[in-house]
Enzyme design. Structure first.
Site, PDB file in Angstrom:
ATOM      1  N   GLU A  49     101.340  49.674  28.322  1.00 25.37           N
ATOM      2  CA  GLU A  49     102.296  49.331  27.271  1.00 25.37           C
ATOM      3  C   GLU A  49     102.698  47.884  27.466  1.00 25.37           C
ATOM      4  O   GLU A  49     103.267  47.518  28.494  1.00 25.37           O
ATOM      5  CB  GLU A  49     103.540  50.242  27.349  1.00 25.37           C
ATOM      6  N   ASP A  60     117.282  47.986  25.395  1.00 21.25           N
ATOM      7  CA  ASP A  60     116.848  47.708  26.766  1.00 21.25           C
ATOM      8  C   ASP A  60     118.012  47.368  27.681  1.00 21.25           C
ATOM      9  O   ASP A  60     118.983  46.730  27.274  1.00 21.25           O
ATOM     10  CB  ASP A  60     115.839  46.553  26.771  1.00 21.25           C
TER      11      ASP A  60
END
Lengths: 267, 400
Positions: A49, A60
């Site tokens: 990824e 995040d």
């Protein structure tokens, strides 16, 4: 069959689980990315990824936020990430690569231009954190027409109806976010994950990659026993953060951690 | 627009704008919020409680004040100020925080979070949280914490925890990111009170609905005082909550022109501004599609404005739609022009406006002289300027 579907089928036949590392492209420096990807493959990972840095990474935690900031400081962009994948493909046409990021860089590039470019550099999947299936019809069909798997996230609070939506819209695999929270946070509760996985399995036949809270070989092994793949991100990026003046050291620590995870998962 | 205006649609879209662009963990909470919002906005008991709070706690209705001296000075349209600066906590923000806090209570949430730029929304949130006895955490960019220290102290006095956000550009957008991260982590007990008409659906519609009390009152007051509708409305636009609050009840009145005033900072041509509708392009940020200030790669660019409350790279999706539909016109005012507007109103009417509202004042000084003396402009005086005195003194080289 897509490269992702083939990969999961192959793993399933050999009774193994996918090891899926996350790497923010361009962190700590654009030159780091492609060699790191090759090193990851040598360490035994199955799918990569590749994070597309964004100025406002809302989902995040601090580790990946800072990785994004470092990459953007070197003018990393979606176009340059695509170039990095093209570079990677010169030596590796086997390992599936999934782009992971936020919608706005794709929106700015233009959906069709992006889908064409992604197909050209042989990207296998696209995971857009802030694009739920409700808003994704257009994007999903552009990707699927080009043989690229749209990958969706499931969360601990996703209900059955939503799992079925992901199943209908997504392909390749489903990324199960094992914790409520941002990337890099908290600790896994194995029993909870096990319980949720039953509900998810009952509503989709897509392979399940599990991420959030995978920190070391032990958690990787635990998670591997629950799902079809193990996604590890912040634990790897932390190695970069801890070795900003020595990227080679970061690379070798990442490789060591991935090897340890691989070994534990294959035990 | 001959049809009755009825947006957003059931998916939260204003044409191509708006929507729900959030991570999966937030889809459930947003759904829950939407259901509560739709239910309680039809619930007579809820609405009665809201009205009572607006009257007795906020001090509504706020006056519509005919600024005669200022009108004479400009020599054109008659200028009416909608005095949101007189609300409890000193700005329009409290209209919305009262409403959302009542919703939070109905939904059984015990913890409130908010983002804030200038600190007005943070103060308004801390205020209602104190009143309802709810835990309150306010996220504020570290840059804003430094330039709005007075409001930071006010929030602390009110019992809120203020978190200085050090990521990104350390301003309002980063505070919003951090609040979203908090919400994702604490969805079970936490209600996120967004301060403007941005964020994922239902926020743009819900915040608008709580702020439309401004426009409803202004319309009624104008009809009572002058016997007719205004010719134009002027309001500053950062996220755009005070502007949509004033505009919305007039959208179907085609004769009423609407001007949204964005912050041009050093000037739109310098690139150092906060004017996405004037100089940005559509993109997706903070849960909705709208006009954004971004670079060619879709990365959000740092914005600039003397007014912390307008220092935001996006804008409410309904404004994006009103712009494209041609129903509202969006203009911009530089820092220097806003400061002149600030002094004009202070000296001529004895009203010290917030720097945000000073943008609307400054645009009015351009617009009013072009209109006949019997025409009417309503300007939303969205907040009072006490919080900005330090900024102003510093800018003008005065030591206090």
């Amino acid at each position: 069959m897509s490269r992702l579907a083939a990969k999961f089928e192959e793993l399933s036949k050999s009774g193994r689980k996918a090891l899926i590392p996350f790497l923010t492209a361009g962190d700590p420096h654009p030159n780091f990315t492609v060699p790191m990807m090759h090193a990851m493959v040598e360490a035994g990972v199955d799918i990569i990824e590749l994070g597309v840095p964004f100025s406002d990474p809302m989902a995040d935690g601090p580790v990946i936020q800072k990785a994004s900031e470092r990459a953007l400081a070197h003018k990393m962009s979606l176009r340059k990430v695509l170039n990095a994948v093209a570079e990677f493909r010169k030596k590796d046409d086997q390992t599936p690569v999934v782009l992971m990021g936020y919608l706005n860089p794709i929106e700015a590039m233009g959906y069709e231009d992006f889908a064409n470019a992604a197909q050209r550099v042989e990207i296998d999947g696209v995971l857009t954190v802030d694009l739920p299936p409700e808003e994704a019809d257009f994007c999903v069909s552009l990707l699927k027409e080009r043989g690229i798997d749209p990958i969706f996230l499931l969360a601990p609070n996703s209900n059955e109806e939503r799992i079925r939506k992901m199943d209908a819209a997504g392909s390749g695999y489903i990324y199960y976010v094992s914790l409520k929270g941002v990337t890099g946070a908290g600790h896994l509760n194995t029993a909870d994950v096990e319980e949720r996985l039953k509900l998810i399995r009952a509503n989709t036949r897509l392979p399940i990659g599990i991420g959030f809270g995978v920190k070391d070989a032990e958690t990787a092994k635990t998670v591997a026993n629950l799902g079809d793949g193990v996604v590890v991100g912040s634990a790897l990026i932390s190695k970069i953060e801890a070795n900003l003046d020595n990227p080679e050291q970061a690379c070798s620590e990442i490789v060591d951690l991935l090897k340890a995870m691989r070994a534990a998962m294959d035990e | 627009m001959t049809q009755h205006y009825n947006l957003p649609d059931e998916r939260g879209h204003f044409g191509p704008y708006g929507g729900k662009f959030v991570a999966e963990t937030l889809m459930g909470p947003i759904q829950e919020l939407e259901e509560a919002y739709l239910r309680y906005m039809q619930d007579p008991e809820f609405l009665t409680e809201l009205d009572a709070d607006l009257q007795h706690y906020v001090g509504r209705p706020s006056p519509l004040y005919h600024a005669e001296r200022w009108s004479r000075h400009l020599g054109g349209a008659q200028l009416y100020l909608k005095r949101e600066d007189l609300n409890h906590t000193g700005a329009h923000k409290v209209n919305n925080t009262i409403g959302q806090a009542l919703l939070a209570k109905r939904m059984g949430k015990t913890r409130i979070i908010a983002e804030t730029g200038a600190g007005q929304h943070g103060v308004a949130t801390a205020t209602v949280a104190a009143r309802l006895g709810l835990e309150c955490v306010v996220y504020m960019g570290a840059v804003d914490v430094a330039r709005q220290s007075l409001n930071v102290y006010r929030m602390k006095l009110l019992g809120a925890k203020v978190v200085a956000v050090e990521s990104g550009s350390k301003t309002l957008k980063d505070a919003l990111n951090e609040a979203l991260r908090d919400w994702v982590t604490n969805v079970d007990n936490t209600f996120y009170i967004i301060g403007t008409v941005a964020g994922p659906h239902p926020y743009p519609a819900m915040v608008r609905d709580f702020q439309t009390v401004i426009g409803r009152e202004a319309k009624e007051q104008c009809l009572t005082m002058t016997g007719r509708l205004p010719d134009a409305l002027v309001a500053c636009v950062g996220g755009g909550s005070n502007a949509i609050g004033l505009f919305y009840p007039f959208i179907d009145d085609a004769s009423v022109k609407m001007y949204g005033v964005e912050a041009a900072g050093d000037g739109v041509e310098t690139g150092r501004h906060s004017a996405p509708l004037c100089a940005g392009r559509p993109g997706v940020l903070h849960g909705n599609r709208t006009y954004l200030i971004e670079d060619d790669d879709g990365e959000i660019i740092e914005t600039h404005s003397i007014s912390a409350g307008l220092d935001y790279p996006g804008v409410g999706p309904e404004h994006a739609w009103l712009k494209d539909a041609g129903r509202a016109e969006y203009v911009n005012i530089t820092d220097d022009e806003a400061l002149r507007g600030f002094h004009d109103l202070t000296e001529m009417e004895g009203i010290i406006p917030a720097l945000e509202s000073s943008h609307a004042i400054a645009y009015t000084t351009k617009l009013a002289p072009t209109m006949p003396k019997d025409s009417i402009i309503i300007i939303n005086l969205s907040g009072r300027g006490d919080k900005d005195i330090m900024t102003l003194a510093q800018r003008e080289g005065i030591e206090l």
